[in-house]
Each structure stands twice: as C-alpha cells, then as structure tokens.
Design an enzyme around this catalytic site. Structure first.
Site, PDB file in Angstrom:
ATOM      1  N   MET A 234      29.634  35.891  45.281  1.00 32.60           N
ATOM      2  CA  MET A 234      30.613  34.806  45.196  1.00 32.60           C
ATOM      3  C   MET A 234      30.244  33.742  46.218  1.00 32.60           C
ATOM      4  O   MET A 234      30.293  33.977  47.421  1.00 32.60           O
ATOM      5  CB  MET A 234      32.017  35.351  45.501  1.00 32.60           C
ATOM      6  CG  MET A 234      32.403  36.530  44.620  1.00 32.60           C
ATOM      7  SD  MET A 234      33.724  37.532  45.353  1.00 32.60           S
ATOM      8  CE  MET A 234      35.085  36.370  45.300  1.00 32.60           C
TER       9      MET A 234
ATOM     10  N   PHE B 211      35.783  32.820  51.694  1.00 29.72           N
ATOM     11  CA  PHE B 211      34.431  32.269  51.805  1.00 29.72           C
ATOM     12  C   PHE B 211      33.389  33.195  51.166  1.00 29.72           C
ATOM     13  O   PHE B 211      33.746  34.193  50.550  1.00 29.72           O
ATOM     14  CB  PHE B 211      34.101  31.910  53.249  1.00 29.72           C
ATOM     15  CG  PHE B 211      35.111  30.968  53.842  1.00 29.72           C
ATOM     16  CD1 PHE B 211      35.189  29.652  53.419  1.00 29.72           C
ATOM     17  CD2 PHE B 211      36.030  31.413  54.774  1.00 29.72           C
ATOM     18  CE1 PHE B 211      36.138  28.792  53.943  1.00 29.72           C
ATOM     19  CE2 PHE B 211      36.983  30.551  55.302  1.00 29.72           C
ATOM     20  CZ  PHE B 211      37.043  29.240  54.878  1.00 29.72           C
ATOM     21  N   GLY B 212      32.099  32.832  51.251  1.00 28.90           N
ATOM     22  CA  GLY B 212      31.052  33.532  50.515  1.00 28.90           C
ATOM     23  C   GLY B 212      31.085  35.040  50.707  1.00 28.90           C
ATOM     24  O   GLY B 212      31.241  35.527  51.815  1.00 28.90           O
ATOM     25  N   SER B 213      30.924  35.787  49.648  1.00 31.08           N
ATOM     26  CA  SER B 213      31.088  37.237  49.725  1.00 31.08           C
ATOM     27  C   SER B 213      30.517  37.894  48.471  1.00 31.08           C
ATOM     28  O   SER B 213      29.842  37.249  47.683  1.00 31.08           O
ATOM     29  CB  SER B 213      32.567  37.576  49.898  1.00 31.08           C
ATOM     30  OG  SER B 213      33.348  36.823  48.981  1.00 31.08           O
ATOM     31  N   ARG B 214      30.833  39.173  48.294  1.00 29.23           N
ATOM     32  CA  ARG B 214      30.241  39.919  47.181  1.00 29.23           C
ATOM     33  C   ARG B 214      31.172  41.051  46.754  1.00 29.23           C
ATOM     34  O   ARG B 214      31.920  41.595  47.563  1.00 29.23           O
ATOM     35  CB  ARG B 214      28.898  40.472  47.650  1.00 29.23           C
ATOM     36  CG  ARG B 214      28.243  41.504  46.785  1.00 29.23           C
ATOM     37  CD  ARG B 214      26.863  41.809  47.328  1.00 29.23           C
ATOM     38  NE  ARG B 214      26.398  43.131  46.993  1.00 29.23           N
ATOM     39  CZ  ARG B 214      25.202  43.594  47.277  1.00 29.23           C
ATOM     40  NH1 ARG B 214      24.345  42.832  47.925  1.00 29.23           N
ATOM     41  NH2 ARG B 214      24.848  44.811  46.937  1.00 29.23           N
TER      42      ARG B 214
END
Length: 218
Positions: A98, A185-188
């Site tokens: 993401m 925020f950016g992640s997975r």
C-alpha cells in the site's frame, strides 16, 4: 466517499497549523507572494490528509467461495512459504503493498470467526523488504470460515507507517468486506492461503480492498 475516523486528529492538526501560519503571515503583513505560497502549502497539506484518509463505501455480498483482497495497492509477492507463527507449515502467501496514495482501510478477506489474534512490536523496514513480514511491527489475524478452513492475514508497518490500528479480537465474528483495521502511511498486508488454492491475481496487479478477488476456493 467519506472521511475515515482515524484521520480526525491528523486533519485537526493540519487545519490548526494552516490557521496559525496564515494568521502569522497576515499579522506581520508578509509580502503578497509569501502569503500566496503559504496559502498554497496549507491547501496542499489539507488535500493530502483528506485523500489519505478517504474511505470509499463498499457494498460486499459475502461469498464463501472466494477470498477478497484485504487492501488497496499492488501485488508484490505470490509464493509458497513456511508460515512459522500459527500454521507452522507451508502456505501460499499473497502480499499487497500500500503506497501513501492508496486507501489505507483494511477489510476482511473472508467471513468467519477470529480464532487467533496477536500484535507484534518490531522494526520499520521498508514494506517490500522480504523480512518485513516477520520482523516489522505487525498484527496477525486468523479467521476460520464456516467450512472450518483458516486464513491468516497480517497488517505490516512500513518505513513510514508508525501506527497500526485493528478492530478485531479473538472469538469475534467478522464479515467479508467489513473493516478490520487501518494502517497510516505506506505499508503492506500479507494473506496466507491453503496450498492448492487457485490464485486469481499476478505480481504487479493493482488491486482494490473488498473488491478484487485474490483467490477462488475449491
């Protein structure tokens, strides 16, 4: 489209910051060019927060024969791995990265009962790092569907994501497509499926949480 509750504090902070710097610029009679620059920065910050915490309304009809994608993003991993925390045997892993511009709502890929949940403090490696699944801050959720099949999925913090939020606990009944968490925020998100499951996506595919079919069950 609605604004997610996890963004209320962030939006309030940004709006307050914008109000203060604009008030200071007006009070000290800053040059017009400086004022317009401050106005532009203020508007940009507010728009960024609004788009990051957007939460599209999803109408999902639960279907036990499919596994829905748990998050918006891009498929970065499809492989057979040894799942060492819960199953302790081989599973098919599908991972979705993401980026900061994606919707960051996490949705249940299947309906059922939460048979296992655990939060793990950890590192903040970049979300696409191979070890992020086992070393980063993360949550592990296992849901058993009506047929007794269990599915494991993880929220994984990235280099920027410093807060994982979850809304489930053990023994909760969950419905496919409903929210189970949020990552800032950016992640997975990783999902572990039984061997032999028919995967419906490929590496590089852009996917949508609660809409894209990750896999079909026999």
């Amino acid at each position: 489209m609605k604004f997610h509750k996890e963004g209320y504090v962030s939006l309030a902070v940004v709006v307050l910051f914008a109000f203060i710097i604009n008030a200071i610029a007006d009070y000290y009679m800053a040059p017009q060019l400086v004022k317009w620059l401050i106005y532009a920065i203020s508007a940009f910050l507010i728009i960024v927060v609004l788009q990051f915490f957007r939460s599209p309304t999803k109408h999902v009809v639960p279907d036990e024969s499919i596994v829905l994608c748990p998050a918006d993003g891009k498929v970065v991993v499809i492989e057979e791995v040894e799942e060492t925390e819960y199953f302790k045997e081989k599973r098919l892993q599908v991972s979705v990265f993401m980026s900061p511009i994606n919707v960051h709502v996490n949705r249940n890929p299947v309906s059922g009962v939460v048979s296992y949940f655990k939060y793990h403090p950890g590192k903040f490696l970049v979300a696409w790092h191979p070890k992020s699944s086992t070393e980063n801050e993360r949550t592990t959720v296992v849901v058993r569907n009506a047929s007794g099949v269990e599915f494991l999925f993880r929220q994984i913090a990235g280099a920027l994501a410093r807060r994982i939020v979850w809304y489930v606990k053990e023994n909760d009944k969950v419905t496919q497509g409903d929210e189970f968490g949020f990552i800032k925020f950016g992640s997975r998100v990783d999902i572990f499926l039984p061997l032999g499951t028919e995967i419906n996506v490929k590496i590089g595919d852009k996917v949508i949480g609660g809409k894209t079919i990750i896999a079909k069950l026999s």
